[in-house]
Design an enzyme around this catalytic site. Sequence first.
Site, PDB file in Angstrom:
ATOM      1  N   LYS A  87     -37.745  37.405   8.627  1.00 29.75           N
ATOM      2  CA  LYS A  87     -37.777  37.632   7.175  1.00 29.75           C
ATOM      3  C   LYS A  87     -38.590  36.513   6.532  1.00 29.75           C
ATOM      4  CE  LYS A  87     -33.442  40.061   6.440  1.00 29.75           C
ATOM      5  NZ  LYS A  87     -32.399  39.470   7.306  1.00 29.75           N
TER       6      LYS A  87
ATOM      7  N   CYS B 189     -29.430  22.316  10.531  1.00 27.89           N
ATOM      8  CA  CYS B 189     -29.822  22.417  11.941  1.00 27.89           C
ATOM      9  C   CYS B 189     -31.331  22.490  12.158  1.00 27.89           C
ATOM     10  CB  CYS B 189     -29.143  23.636  12.562  1.00 27.89           C
ATOM     11  SG  CYS B 189     -27.363  23.572  12.393  1.00 27.89           S
TER      12      CYS B 189
HETATM   13  C1  UGA Z   1     -28.857  27.921  13.139  1.00 32.37           C
HETATM   14  C2  UGA Z   1     -28.994  28.882  14.330  1.00 32.37           C
HETATM   15  O1  UGA Z   1     -29.223  30.207  13.864  1.00 32.37           O
HETATM   16  C3  UGA Z   1     -27.749  28.846  15.216  1.00 32.37           C
HETATM   17  O2  UGA Z   1     -27.965  29.661  16.373  1.00 32.37           O
HETATM   18  C4  UGA Z   1     -27.500  27.404  15.661  1.00 32.37           C
HETATM   19  O3  UGA Z   1     -26.347  27.297  16.468  1.00 32.37           O
HETATM   20  C5  UGA Z   1     -27.297  26.541  14.420  1.00 32.37           C
HETATM   21  O4  UGA Z   1     -28.518  26.598  13.626  1.00 32.37           O
HETATM   22  C6  UGA Z   1     -27.015  25.137  14.875  1.00 32.37           C
HETATM   23  O5  UGA Z   1     -27.892  24.479  15.458  1.00 32.37           O
HETATM   24  O6  UGA Z   1     -25.874  24.690  14.754  1.00 32.37           O
HETATM   25  P1  UGA Z   1     -27.788  28.137  10.688  1.00 32.37           P
HETATM   26  O7  UGA Z   1     -28.558  26.902  10.368  1.00 32.37           O
HETATM   27  O8  UGA Z   1     -26.362  28.230  10.310  1.00 32.37           O
HETATM   28  O9  UGA Z   1     -27.822  28.413  12.296  1.00 32.37           O
HETATM   29  O10 UGA Z   1     -28.493  29.308   9.923  1.00 32.37           O
HETATM   30  P2  UGA Z   1     -29.459  30.542  10.158  1.00 32.37           P
HETATM   31  O11 UGA Z   1     -28.710  31.752   9.775  1.00 32.37           O
HETATM   32  O12 UGA Z   1     -30.117  30.516  11.465  1.00 32.37           O
HETATM   33  O13 UGA Z   1     -30.538  30.281   8.995  1.00 32.37           O
HETATM   34  C7  UGA Z   1     -31.307  29.091   8.924  1.00 32.37           C
HETATM   35  C8  UGA Z   1     -32.310  29.188   7.801  1.00 32.37           C
HETATM   36  O14 UGA Z   1     -33.349  30.112   8.101  1.00 32.37           O
HETATM   37  C9  UGA Z   1     -31.738  29.642   6.435  1.00 32.37           C
HETATM   38  O15 UGA Z   1     -32.272  28.832   5.419  1.00 32.37           O
HETATM   39  C10 UGA Z   1     -32.223  31.076   6.305  1.00 32.37           C
HETATM   40  O16 UGA Z   1     -32.369  31.477   4.966  1.00 32.37           O
HETATM   41  C11 UGA Z   1     -33.568  30.991   7.006  1.00 32.37           C
HETATM   42  N1  UGA Z   1     -34.054  32.283   7.549  1.00 32.37           N
HETATM   43  C12 UGA Z   1     -33.332  32.929   8.491  1.00 32.37           C
HETATM   44  C13 UGA Z   1     -35.265  32.805   7.105  1.00 32.37           C
HETATM   45  O17 UGA Z   1     -35.960  32.234   6.238  1.00 32.37           O
HETATM   46  N2  UGA Z   1     -35.714  33.983   7.650  1.00 32.37           N
HETATM   47  C14 UGA Z   1     -35.008  34.645   8.610  1.00 32.37           C
HETATM   48  O18 UGA Z   1     -35.494  35.718   9.062  1.00 32.37           O
HETATM   49  C15 UGA Z   1     -33.799  34.118   9.037  1.00 32.37           C
END
Ligand code: UGA
Length: 433
Positions: free
Chosen positions: A244, A253
Amino acid sequence: MRIAIIGLGYVGLANVAFLAESHRHELVAFDTDESKIALLKKGTFPFSENGIAAILKKEAKRILFTTKEQELTGAEAYFFCVGTPAQDDGQADLHYLENALAMVGRVAQKGYLIIRSTVPVGTAKRIQDDYSGFRVISLPEFLSEGSALEDESNPFRIVVGARQEEDFLFIRNLRKNDLNRGVPFHEMSNESAELCKYASNLFLAMKISYINEMARFAETLGADIVDVADAMGADPRIGHAMLKAGVGYGGSCFPKDGQALLAQAGASGTSLLLSEATSAINRTQPLYFLKKIEKYYPAMKGVRIALFGLAYKARTGDIRSAVSLSLTPHLLANGVQLSAYDPSPEARANYQKLFPGVKVVASLAEAVAGADALLLLSEESEFASLDEAFLCSTMKGRVIFDGRNLYSVHHFRYFDYISVGRANGTRITEIKP
Ligand code: UGA
């Protein structure tokens, strides 16, 4: 088994809840934060996280919440779930982990030291050398905030780094339900497990930066990045996850793990070109979006913007490395008047501490009242179902900047709509509905 969990952030508490629910263990849940422990003892959960609060309440008799190190005595395993934030030079700050290890070293002589925190490659080996009476197992966590318990309970895989067969056996026994239902176990050296955690996070971050880079290019070509990503993701080798486009990734993280990996690579004379590009694209993505606002408002002084989405993503109160934090100073420096809103009270309170001069409000309606523009920075469902007639009745201006592509380009009839990697949507009329 008596198990101690040290560090009660979302990873630590997801571990406590998961282990408590199995009814197989006696748990000691330790944190140095007295106020957090006081809340947990009362059954109050310090932050919002799906499902965990209910289990902690239900299983309260199995869990000893404590700030006292003597209570850690006699555990067979110590789970280290403390934070490893980035230092100024990008390296992971290990002092919480070192303090926790020293504490265990004072109260115990043996047991399993299970490292769930994300740590630089080689950390487990150093711990093993320093604490030779203990067995050090790397068990990286792969939990996302908001679904931490679900991710812990139903993992895609379990990655175990250890040196001896009996260490692997210990984890196989601890997670025997997963083993029995066919969850893949990946057993390897501590170093490989440590790198696997970084490599996984950097890969996910790279997908996001990749689609964000393509989004910028798509705009110059007249293509639509949402259509492109949808079709790309339909190939299972690519997959839809993390594709996305938006204002970039935040959280505790991806940004810090990127920095830590690059710092470690730099120190060993290795170039990680893709990881560098991933971080660089993400650093500039909020600024690329800011340019769109600046283009729309060549004179931004006095413009009133309702900023929605203070947390780094939807359904969390965590504002660490949120895009709201990087954009706010630029908007304020341009003379913008902000009214900031997030459904999470925790996100609002923490954002307010950092920006005491910004008006932070507790409802969407309050934030948009009289605003010239609306700026969407996270994917909250509340932001994805805005009532256009209501916005028309309360906002002064007619523009929506959507940093998360929550709507189709022509969804709004009475607002200009500016998003990421797509053509702008232009309002069809000035007339209020
Ligand atoms: C992330 C990883 O997804 C987990 O697998 C990992 O265990 C964790 O870090 C960690 O190291 O503890 P998290 O940071 O909670 O988890 O969040 P995500 O849902 O992965 O999103 C991270 C960021 O990416 C958010 O700001 C979200 O808005 C953004 N994002 C996510 C996008 O801009 N585009 C996407 O398609 C998906």
